[in-house]
Design a protein around this motif. Sequence first.
Motif, mmCIF file in Angstrom:
data_model
loop_
_atom_site.group_PDB
_atom_site.id
_atom_site.type_symbol
_atom_site.label_atom_id
_atom_site.label_comp_id
_atom_site.label_asym_id
_atom_site.label_seq_id
_atom_site.Cartn_x
_atom_site.Cartn_y
_atom_site.Cartn_z
ATOM 1 N N ASP A 107 84.569 54.438 61.486
ATOM 2 C CA ASP A 107 86.013 54.445 61.293
ATOM 3 C C ASP A 107 86.473 55.795 60.724
ATOM 4 O OD1 ASP A 107 88.625 54.060 60.394
ATOM 5 O OD2 ASP A 107 88.270 51.931 59.974
ATOM 6 N N GLN A 138 79.620 58.578 52.523
ATOM 7 C CA GLN A 138 79.443 57.824 51.285
ATOM 8 C C GLN A 138 78.190 58.298 50.532
ATOM 9 O OE1 GLN A 138 78.615 53.561 51.420
ATOM 10 N NE2 GLN A 138 80.202 53.238 49.872
ATOM 11 N N GLN A 169 88.292 62.929 51.079
ATOM 12 C CA GLN A 169 89.227 63.224 50.006
ATOM 13 C C GLN A 169 88.615 62.947 48.632
ATOM 14 O OE1 GLN A 169 93.236 61.378 50.368
ATOM 15 N NE2 GLN A 169 93.479 63.247 51.559
ATOM 16 N N ARG A 170 87.880 61.835 48.567
ATOM 17 C CA ARG A 170 87.215 61.493 47.311
ATOM 18 C C ARG A 170 86.205 62.551 46.895
ATOM 19 N NH1 ARG A 170 84.882 55.583 46.149
ATOM 20 N NH2 ARG A 170 86.856 54.483 45.996
ATOM 21 N N LYS A 182 89.295 56.738 59.610
ATOM 22 C CA LYS A 182 90.112 56.676 58.387
ATOM 23 C C LYS A 182 89.216 56.609 57.149
ATOM 24 C CE LYS A 182 93.153 53.310 59.182
ATOM 25 N NZ LYS A 182 93.348 52.785 60.511
ATOM 26 N N ILE A 183 88.127 55.849 57.256
ATOM 27 C CA ILE A 183 87.204 55.764 56.112
ATOM 28 C C ILE A 183 86.561 57.127 55.877
ATOM 29 C CG2 ILE A 183 85.111 54.673 55.223
ATOM 30 C CD1 ILE A 183 85.813 52.161 56.687
ATOM 31 N N THR A 214 80.419 57.307 58.355
ATOM 32 C CA THR A 214 80.884 56.811 57.048
ATOM 33 C C THR A 214 79.716 56.700 56.076
ATOM 34 O OG1 THR A 214 80.623 54.528 57.762
ATOM 35 C CG2 THR A 214 82.814 55.484 58.015
ATOM 36 N N ASP A 215 78.538 56.354 56.590
ATOM 37 C CA ASP A 215 77.344 56.298 55.739
ATOM 38 C C ASP A 215 77.074 57.669 55.125
ATOM 39 O OD1 ASP A 215 76.560 53.608 56.229
ATOM 40 O OD2 ASP A 215 75.594 54.186 58.105
ATOM 41 N N GLN A 240 87.811 60.024 56.482
ATOM 42 C CA GLN A 240 88.785 60.911 55.834
ATOM 43 C C GLN A 240 89.012 60.535 54.378
ATOM 44 O OE1 GLN A 240 91.992 60.568 58.572
ATOM 45 N NE2 GLN A 240 91.066 62.041 59.998
ATOM 46 N N GLY A 241 89.065 59.250 54.112
ATOM 47 C CA GLY A 241 89.242 58.798 52.735
ATOM 48 C C GLY A 241 88.084 59.262 51.851
ATOM 49 N N LEU A 242 86.879 59.143 52.393
ATOM 50 C CA LEU A 242 85.716 59.575 51.612
ATOM 51 C C LEU A 242 85.717 61.093 51.432
ATOM 52 C CD1 LEU A 242 83.060 57.171 53.155
ATOM 53 C CD2 LEU A 242 83.752 57.201 50.760
#
Lengths: 361, 76
Positions: A9, A229, A18-19, A11-12, A225-226, A14-16
């Motif tokens: 995903d 993260q 940013q984090r 969006k995930i 995403t993995d 991109q969110g990560l």
Amino acid sequence: MNYRDEFRDRKIVQGLAQRIATLAQGKGPFTFMEVCGTHTMAIYQYGLRQLMPPEVRLISGPGCPVCVTHNGYLDRALALCRLPDVIITTFGDMLRVPGSTSSLMHERARGGDIRIVYSPLDAVQVAVQNPGKKVVFLGVGFETTAPTIAGSILTAAKLGLKNYFVLASHKTMPTPMALLSADPELSLSGYICPAHVSAIIGAHAYQPLVDQFRIPCVVTGFEPTDVMQGIEMLVRQAVAGDARVEIQYSRVVSWEGNPKAQQVLAEVFTPCDADWRGIGTLPGSGLKIADRYAAFDAERALAVEVEPLKEHQGCLCGEILKGKVNPSDCPLFGKACTPENPVGACMVSSEGSCAAAHKYQ
Amino acid sequence: MCVGVPMMVVEIDGDNAVAEVDGVKREASLMLLSDEVAVGDYVIVHAGFAISKLDKEEALETLALMREAFSPELMG
Ligand code: SF4
């Protein structure tokens, strides 16, 4: 749910990103190394390097099994392939790897019987179907692949086959990681630990690295995403001055790993010193076929003369495998060396840094 | 080399299984697997062998954690 698409995903991701940027802001710099070819591919394919803030640098290590395989191994495979009664079976990515003076692809054009298989068990089937021939499987890979090859030897033994052989050059991952952890030139801040190698050996295998070098280790899955993260977890540790083993890829990897696969490995293989291209000989970093299965060991069972070793001039694979230079730093990259006409192994295997960089940059 | 992918077990016959992803079926030997598997389970298949079972609850938990990283307002 197929346990894959959700982990891609955008969006995930991109969110990560940013984090990670928020966590790392004003800290660092942090250099994280991945030591698995599939991570190398994922990072290039999904452009994850471009999503990193200036404080975070991602580099690739010796994670491509074909790339770290020494020329001398390939030369032996090529010599075997020239014997009239031998069929070579191999995973596809070995085909174009240049040996000292030839490659399997060249030998095939000259009439060598070389067959690409998906599973080592398919190679056992080739042996069953060709009782008059000697079938040699090219056993290259880390702890993920080695048990599958051990499984093929056990299967061949059970079938009573006398014409199945493995030319083994397996390597084990934590040893070169220890060497690179201590390298002041790299000054690594953490490891993105391999996903499926760890499924076999278990996350505990990295604890000695943490104890000895105080380096954060996060076992990370292969989806974008993995990876993001996993990097976030590494940044958290690095910022806090922590050093622990953590498992991001908990849906597949446990602390103990896979005891059955470990048992099959220990039954068929014993540890040995191994030559890593670019890195050198590392004690106890390889696996050789145990004496009780010597009849299946191509090196011991099939005598052959191997040509003298010749290294490829100008190829920087060795430095690339240690994370010291990038593929684009090599003067041959994309010019004299391309996937169609590779000079070094890093340009051949799809997991090689040069091949991944060439494909996605 | 051979990228391990999560595949769903659709058939089991002793030490051999058939697993499927995206409509593609592949044979997967179970001889390296410690865990019991049943039809409907997901396994990681690498070079013709199931090397690990996929824990569905852990998968959902990881996803939930990841999703915390973005809020819809933030991403538009
Ligand atoms: S671009 Fe080719 S020659 Fe240069 S390091 Fe990579 S594989 Fe070797």
